[in-house]
Enzyme design. Structure first.
Site: not given
Ligand SMILES: *Cc1c(COP(=O)(O)O)cnc(C)c1O
Length: 375
Positions: A121, A322
């Protein structure tokens, strides 16, 4: 309090209608919209604030720390760790949870190198920059998992340094789960003496505990900390998340703050007191068995979507366990209409509970009728 002026009320009503329409068409982001927190609404009359460590007293006592602790206990059990040896708190979301895990790692191993895959991410790169933490990006396999050979060879070059791995337990774009057993085997093979694994389990942290044959994901698989989102699989009008780590580690970042009479173990100061209540309420309302049912249904719908695309000649697929269904990117009009998340040549939909079979039928039909024309 003064009354709401009519033109102000109209703005609010119009916004409400607009969000209704937008929410209905949103199938590309993993935010479960099936929730009802109305029993909690009276609590919004208080300026509640969860500032400080939920496991310590605070002078600001208009808080929901007791409920927050129950949420952490629930997640500790789900993540296969003794609640007595688990510390955590309700964060503002996945990004803060990932930041926290990396913060602990950096306090323990400031000289380490952090390894993360291409499919990680975007928040992680930002977190690493904020923390000024040395890091190396590793290639990903086509299905979105980290390339274990590249990971092994890259760690080998730096094997004299402590190793921190950001493991994806469900990548954002493809829902791929990095294999924690293979990652720990690499540590063993290279005789790494100091290592730390943070798991980013934003979405799949609320899927894998409920399936029959989960990939390794919890503390029993060797992780040191984990971040899970609250507004994704559980669903909430306010973004949130949890971060969990081992109680022993937290002393490394704890500072006592006289002004609020609290232990300053969290990243944020003032913290939302309502989001922990919402997570608590969701577990009260559904129970773990309820969530098991919800998760199984979302997986069934994900498979329905894959089949539906395939029957229509579109090569869609998904990773094991998934609910992220990946397919060739359709025309921008379709991407926008359904708020599908696009990335390079593909797009995805994520079958959280509000993404029904009817919506999938309609979205597949749109994809068939409107392929992407590359000019
Ligand atoms: C959505 C997501 C995040 C971040 O989450 P937020 O709540 O938007 O900060 C981090 N890692 C993964 C794999 C995600 O899908």
């Amino acid at each position: 309090m003064p009354e709401t002026p009519p033109h102000t009320q109209k703005r609010i009503d119009d916004l409400f209608d607009r969000l209704n329409d937008l929410s209905w068409h949103q199938i590309g982001y993993p935010t479960n919209q099936c929730f009802d927190y109305s029993p909690l609404y009276p609590l919004l009359q208080h300026s509640a604030n969860n500032v400080g460590d939920p496991f310590h007293d605070s002078l600001y006592r208009v808080n929901t720390h007791a409920f927050e602790r129950e949420v952490i206990t629930t997640f500790a059990n789900l993540m296969r760790h003794s609640p007595d040896e688990t510390w955590g708190y309700v964060t503002s979301g996945g990004t803060e949870g990932n930041m926290y895990g990396l913060y602990i790692a950096r306090e323990m191993f400031p000289e380490a190198v952090v390894y993360f895959s291409q499919d990680t991410h975007y928040s992680v790169r930002k977190n690493l920059r904020v923390l000024n933490y040395r890091n190396i990006m590793i290639r990903s396999l086509d299905n979105g998992e980290v390339d274990y050979d590249d990971l092994r060879e890259t760690i080998r070059i730096n094997r004299h340094l402590p190793v921190v791995v950001m493991a994806n337990i469900g990548t954002t774009m493809k829902g791929a789960v990095d294999n924690l057993d293979k990652i720990r085997d690499i540590f063993d093979e290279l005789a790494i003496s100091s290592s730390y694994i943070h798991a980013d389990a934003a979405l799949s942290g609320m899927i894998l505990p409920f399936v029959d044959d989960p990939q390794p994901y919890g503390f029993d698989a060797g992780i040191d900390s984990i971040a899970i989102s609250g507004h994704k699989m559980i669903g909430s009008p306010l973004p949130s998340g949890v971060v969990l780590t081992k109680s022993d580690y937290v002393g490394r970042v704890a500072r006592s703050i006289e002004y609020v009479g609290a232990m300053d173990t969290t990243l944020s100061g003032s913290r939302n007191a309502i989001t922990p209540l919402m997570l608590w309420y969701a577990f009260e309302q559904h129970g773990l068995e309820g969530f098991r049912g919800i998760v199984h249904e979302t997986l069934d719908v994900a498979q329905y979507a894959v089949d539906k695309f395939n029957e229509n000649g579109i090569p869609a697929w998904r990773n094991k366990n998934s609910i992220t269904v990946v397919f060739p990117r359709p025309a921008d009009t379709v991407v926008n209409k359904w708020q599908m998340a696009p990335y390079e040549n593909f797009a995805h939909i994520i079958t959280v509970p509000n993404v029904t079979r009817d919506k999938i039928d309609a979205a597949v039909a749109d994809c068939v009728a409107n392929p992407r024309t590359t000019t």
